[in-house]
Motif scaffolding. Structure first.
Motif, PDB file in Angstrom:
ATOM      1  N   SER A 186     -13.956  46.273  29.799  1.00 15.56           N
ATOM      2  CA  SER A 186     -14.901  46.531  30.880  1.00 15.56           C
ATOM      3  C   SER A 186     -15.726  45.284  31.207  1.00 15.56           C
ATOM      4  O   SER A 186     -15.944  44.956  32.383  1.00 15.56           O
ATOM      5  CB  SER A 186     -15.825  47.691  30.496  1.00 15.56           C
ATOM      6  OG  SER A 186     -16.773  47.952  31.510  1.00 15.56           O
ATOM      7  N   LEU A 187     -16.169  44.572  30.187  1.00 18.51           N
ATOM      8  CA  LEU A 187     -16.955  43.362  30.411  1.00 18.51           C
ATOM      9  C   LEU A 187     -16.109  42.269  31.062  1.00 18.51           C
ATOM     10  O   LEU A 187     -16.583  41.546  31.941  1.00 18.51           O
ATOM     11  CB  LEU A 187     -17.538  42.865  29.090  1.00 18.51           C
ATOM     12  CG  LEU A 187     -18.708  43.682  28.531  1.00 18.51           C
ATOM     13  CD1 LEU A 187     -19.031  43.250  27.113  1.00 18.51           C
ATOM     14  CD2 LEU A 187     -19.941  43.559  29.419  1.00 18.51           C
ATOM     15  N   GLY A 212     -15.832  42.480  34.711  1.00 17.22           N
ATOM     16  CA  GLY A 212     -17.021  42.072  35.447  1.00 17.22           C
ATOM     17  C   GLY A 212     -17.085  40.584  35.735  1.00 17.22           C
ATOM     18  O   GLY A 212     -17.972  40.121  36.449  1.00 17.22           O
ATOM     19  N   GLN A 237     -20.159  33.781  31.902  1.00 23.82           N
ATOM     20  CA  GLN A 237     -20.667  35.072  32.358  1.00 23.82           C
ATOM     21  C   GLN A 237     -20.811  36.096  31.239  1.00 23.82           C
ATOM     22  O   GLN A 237     -21.588  37.042  31.364  1.00 23.82           O
ATOM     23  CB  GLN A 237     -19.795  35.625  33.483  1.00 23.82           C
ATOM     24  CG  GLN A 237     -19.852  34.776  34.749  1.00 23.82           C
ATOM     25  CD  GLN A 237     -19.088  35.395  35.913  1.00 23.82           C
ATOM     26  OE1 GLN A 237     -18.718  36.554  35.912  1.00 23.82           O
ATOM     27  NE2 GLN A 237     -18.827  34.586  36.931  1.00 23.82           N
TER      28      GLN A 237
END
Length: 206
Positions: free
Chosen positions: A72-73, A76, A126
């Motif tokens: 999920s990260l 992003g 990030q």
């Protein structure tokens, strides 16, 4: 949304499984690490993420919540799609991802097919500070910094602990399994305060 599946494996490929759940076969993209340890006819449980596009709906399955959280990260990060994110998890374990980010080592991601130098650098930049590698009895384990964890850390800082001590205490509680699976801010805070109890006493005695 389909968050998990439990059923019988009816087909295994290098990068996907077909899982029969109540007579419905779900095609689930997965890492080789998962597809290698299951066999046709066996029962399997996977944590899943459903990706909905205009022209398709895809399921991605993972053996652990840590892998799902890392997936999920990765999604992003600018320029990282589902296939690239799965590619990262196919080449690197979750602890290795955390260690590469902590070490500012984008070379680890450049070795993944489909990840170029720019995207590899963006992953490191990030995701910096969003993953915590913590020691556990089973070895290195990754715990994502959830909103709940962040709120508990802020509360502990407000109560007088340093951010480092608060961060480490929350990570210990989460990785040890002391906190309930459906932990709330208040329940995780209580458990972490219990963990910090002896430390506070030592500070007071000093």
């Amino acid at each position: 949304m389909i968050a998990s599946l439990r059923g019988t494996v009816v087909h295994v490929a290098d990068d996907a499984l077909v899982i029969d759940v109540g007579g419905v076969g779900y095609s689930v993209s997965a890492t080789p690490a998962l597809t290698r340890v299951v066999s046709q006819g066996s029962e399997v449980f996977v944590h899943t993420m459903m990706i909905v596009r205009e022209d398709s709906m895809s399921l991605f399955g993972f053996e652990s919540r840590d892998e799902l959280a890392a997936f999920s990260l990765l999604l992003g990060v600018s320029g990282v799609g589902p296939k690239s994110a799965l590619g990262v998890l196919s080449h690197l374990t979750v602890p290795q991802i955390a260690q590469a980010i902590d070490a500012d080592d984008d070379a680890a991601f450049r070795r993944v097919s489909g990840i170029g130098p720019k995207t590899a650098k963006l992953i490191v930049v990030q995701l910096a500070g969003k993953l915590v590698a913590t020691a556990s009895a089973a070895g290195q384990n990754l715990q994502p910094k959830t909103d709940i964890s962040a709120q508990v850390i802020a509360a502990l800082v407000g109560l007088g602990w340093s951010e480092r001590v608060a961060d480490e205490a929350v990570a210990r509680v989460v990785s040890s399994g002391s906190a309930p699976t459906s932990a709330t801010v208040s329940s995780l805070l209580r458990t972490t305060l219990a963990e910090l109890g002896p430390a506070r006493k030592e500070m007071g005695d000093g």
